[in-house]
Design an enzyme around this catalytic site. Structure first.
Site, short mmCIF file in Angstrom:
data_model
loop_
_atom_site.label_atom_id
_atom_site.label_comp_id
_atom_site.label_asym_id
_atom_site.label_seq_id
_atom_site.Cartn_x
_atom_site.Cartn_y
_atom_site.Cartn_z
N ARG A 38 58.40 36.09 -64.12
CA ARG A 38 58.25 35.02 -63.14
C ARG A 38 57.95 33.70 -63.85
O ARG A 38 57.79 33.67 -65.07
CB ARG A 38 57.12 35.37 -62.15
CG ARG A 38 55.87 35.86 -62.88
CD ARG A 38 54.61 35.53 -62.20
NE ARG A 38 54.39 34.11 -62.10
CZ ARG A 38 54.01 33.35 -63.13
NH1 ARG A 38 53.82 33.84 -64.34
NH2 ARG A 38 53.83 32.06 -62.95
N GLY A 39 57.81 32.62 -63.02
CA GLY A 39 57.63 31.29 -63.60
C GLY A 39 59.01 30.69 -63.81
O GLY A 39 59.87 31.31 -64.47
N ALA A 40 59.24 29.49 -63.27
CA ALA A 40 60.61 28.97 -63.22
C ALA A 40 61.34 28.96 -64.57
O ALA A 40 62.46 29.49 -64.66
CB ALA A 40 60.59 27.57 -62.59
N ARG A 69 65.56 34.39 -56.86
CA ARG A 69 64.45 33.49 -56.49
C ARG A 69 65.08 32.14 -56.12
O ARG A 69 65.52 31.40 -57.00
CB ARG A 69 63.47 33.29 -57.66
CG ARG A 69 62.83 34.51 -58.26
CD ARG A 69 61.65 35.10 -57.49
NE ARG A 69 60.62 34.27 -56.96
CZ ARG A 69 59.46 33.97 -57.55
NH1 ARG A 69 59.23 34.40 -58.77
NH2 ARG A 69 58.54 33.25 -56.93
N GLN A 84 48.21 34.58 -59.28
CA GLN A 84 48.72 34.27 -60.63
C GLN A 84 47.66 33.56 -61.47
O GLN A 84 47.65 33.68 -62.69
CB GLN A 84 49.98 33.39 -60.54
CG GLN A 84 51.22 34.11 -60.05
CD GLN A 84 51.41 34.00 -58.55
OE1 GLN A 84 50.44 33.86 -57.81
NE2 GLN A 84 52.64 34.07 -58.10
N ASP A 111 58.54 24.20 -59.76
CA ASP A 111 59.67 25.12 -59.63
C ASP A 111 60.97 24.38 -59.39
O ASP A 111 62.05 24.85 -59.75
CB ASP A 111 59.42 26.13 -58.52
CG ASP A 111 58.39 27.14 -59.00
OD1 ASP A 111 57.20 26.80 -58.99
OD2 ASP A 111 58.78 28.23 -59.45
N ASN A 119 56.21 23.42 -55.83
CA ASN A 119 55.40 24.26 -56.74
C ASN A 119 54.63 25.26 -55.89
O ASN A 119 54.66 25.20 -54.64
CB ASN A 119 54.48 23.40 -57.61
CG ASN A 119 53.86 24.21 -58.74
OD1 ASN A 119 54.56 24.89 -59.47
ND2 ASN A 119 52.56 24.17 -58.88
N LYS A 120 53.93 26.15 -56.55
CA LYS A 120 53.23 27.24 -55.87
C LYS A 120 52.45 26.75 -54.66
O LYS A 120 51.79 25.72 -54.71
CB LYS A 120 52.30 27.92 -56.87
CG LYS A 120 51.52 29.11 -56.37
CD LYS A 120 52.37 30.17 -55.73
CE LYS A 120 53.42 30.76 -56.64
NZ LYS A 120 54.43 31.56 -55.92
#
Ligand code: MRU
Length: 354
Positions: free
Chosen positions: A54-56, A98, A205, A246, A256-257
Site C-alpha cells: 500500500r501507499g501510493a 486502487r 496505518q 495519493d 490523502n488518507k
C-alpha cells in the site's frame, strides 16, 4: 541499483528477487514481519487490493513489477496476439485495484509505453525492457524520496514538533518516504524534536506502520488517537503538519488518507503550516481539481470489525471513504523532488515527472 533500496532500510517493502516480487505483507505488521512471493500479476493485484502492499508510490512500483510477471511465464514462441491480450489484461487488472492512487496509473502508463515501443516481436527483449523500466521506476522513487526529505527539512524550524497522518515511510514508497522522509532527514539534521503520530482509523496505518517504522529509526514519537490532534494544536504543541498524498489535482487540491482535510482546517485555524509531500508522479495533470479525483470506498467490515474484532452490530450502515480532499487553499506548500512549491499552484499542470 535496486540493491541500494534494500540497504537504506532494515526491511524491504517490495523487492525484485530471482524472477518474482518479494513483498512485506503490511497487513501483518507490527506483529509479524512476513515476506511473501508474488509470481503472477494476479498475486500482485491481490496484494495491492488487500493492502498487503500500500501507499501510493509503492503501489505504482509493485504494479510495474506486476506487468513484468505477466509476460514472464510466456514461452519464447508465444503468439503475438496472445501476448498483447495478456499485457492488456494485466494493465486492466492492476489498474482496477486502487482508484485514487495516481502513481498506480502513472507507473502502468510507463509500462504500457515500453510495451508499445518494443512490441511483440521478441519476447526476451520485451521481458528485459519491462523489467528495466520497473526497476527504473523503483530507483527513481528512492531518489525522489531522498530529495523530498532534503527540501522539506529546509522548511522546518529548529526543534520542530511535527504531526503526521497515515503512513508515508519506507513501507509506502521505494525509499525513505515522503512526509516521513522529511522527518527522517530532519531528525538526522538535528532539526526535529518530536513527532506525533495519528493512529489513522479505520485501518491504523499510523499506529501499526508509522509507529513501527519510527521505532526502527529511533525517532522520538508519541502515538495519539485521531481525535487528540486538535487538542495538541490548541495547546500550541505542534510546529508543523506534514502528510503525504495519493493524488494531487492540477490546482493543488490533494487527496490523502481520510482525516487529512480535518487536520488542514485545524492547522489553518491555529496558524500552523500544513505541508503535503509527494513525488511529481502523484500529480495528475488530467484532473483539474479535487472534485474530479475518484475516491475509493472501503468495506463496512473494516469499520464494524477491524482486524476481526466486532465493534459495531453487524449490518449497520457504514460510510467509509479511504481518502478525503484537502483544498489547495489550506496547503502551505507542496514538497516534491523538484523543490518546494507555494501557492498559487497553477504550474502543477506542467510539472509531472517522466
Ligand atoms: O490506503 P493507504 O494505506 O494506501 O493510504 C496511504 C496514504 O494515504 C498515504 O498517506 C499516501 O499514499 C502517501 S504515501 C507516501
Amino acid at each position: 541499483m535496486i540493491e541500494s533500496v534494500a540497504r537504506t532500510k532494515s526491511y524491504c517493502a517490495v523487492e525484485w528477487k530471482e524472477g518474482h516480487l518479494r513483498y512485506l505483507d503490511q497487513r501483518k505488521l507490527p506483529r509479524e514481519e512476513r515476506y511473501v512471493e508474488a509470481t503472477t500479476e494476479s498475486d500482485v493485484a491481490e496484494a495491492i487490493r488487500s493492502l498487503a502492499i500500500r501507499g501510493a508510490p509503492l503501489i505504482g512500483i509493485a504494479a510495474a513489477y506486476g506487468i513484468v510477471l505477466a509476460v514472464q511465464r510466456l514461452p519464447e514462441d508465444a503468439d503475438p496476439a496472445m501476448l498483447r491480450v495478456r499485457v492488456e489484461r494485466a494493465l486492466t487488472l492492476l489498474g482496477s485495484t486502487r482508484p485514487t492512487a495516481a502513481n498506480l496509473f502513472w507507473a502502468l502508463d510507463r509500462m504500457r509505453k515500453v510495451f508499445d515501443r518494443v512490441g511483440t516481436g521478441n519476447i526476451e527483449t520485451l521481458r528485459s525492457r519491462l523489467l528495466d523500466e520497473a526497476m527504473r521506476i523503483h530507483r527513481e522513487d528512492e531518489e525522489q524520496c531522498r530529495r523530498i526529505g532534503e527540501f522539506g527539512t529546509q522548511l522546518l524550524p529548529l526543534a520542530a514538533t511535527v504531526l503526521t497522518h497515515c503512513n508515508t515511510g519506507g513501507l509506502a514508497t521505494g525509499g525513505i518516504g515522503t512526509a516521513q522522509g522529511i522527518l527522517a532527514t530532519a531528525w538526522r539534521s538535528h532539526k526535529l524534536k518530536h513527532v506525533y503520530v495519528d493512529e489513522t482509523r479505520p485501518l491504523f496505518q499510523g499506529a501499526r506502520l508509522t509507529a513501527w517504522e519510527l521505532s526502527k529509526l529511533h525517532i522520538p514519537f508519541t502515538l495519539i488517537t485521531d481525535s487528540t490532534a486538535p487538542f495538541l494544536m490548541q495547546r500550541g504543541i505542534i510546529t508543523a503538519i506534514i502528510v503525504g498524498a495519493d493524488r494531487i489535482a492540477r490546482n493543488g487540491d490533494t487527496a490523502n488518507k481520510i482525516g487529512t482535510y480535518g487536520l488542514a482546517v485545524l492547522a489553518h485555524h491555529h496558524g500552523i503550516p500544513f505541508y503535503v509531500a509527494a513525488p511529481r508522479s502523484t500529480i495528475d495533470p488530467a484532473v483539474p481539481d479535487g472534485e474530479a479525483i475518484p475516491i475509493e470506498q472501503r468495506s463496512a467490515d473494516e469499520v464494524t470489525r477491524p482486524f476481526g474484532l466486532q465493534l459495531a452490530p453487524d449490518g449497520v450502515d457504514v460510510y467509509s471513504p479511504a481518502f478525503d480532499i484537502t483544498p489547495h487553499g489550506l496547503i502551505s506548500a507542496i514538497i516534491t523532488e523538484a523543490g518546494v512549491v507555494k501557492p498559487p499552484y497553477e504550474f502543477l499542470e506542467h510539472s509531472r515527472g517522466a
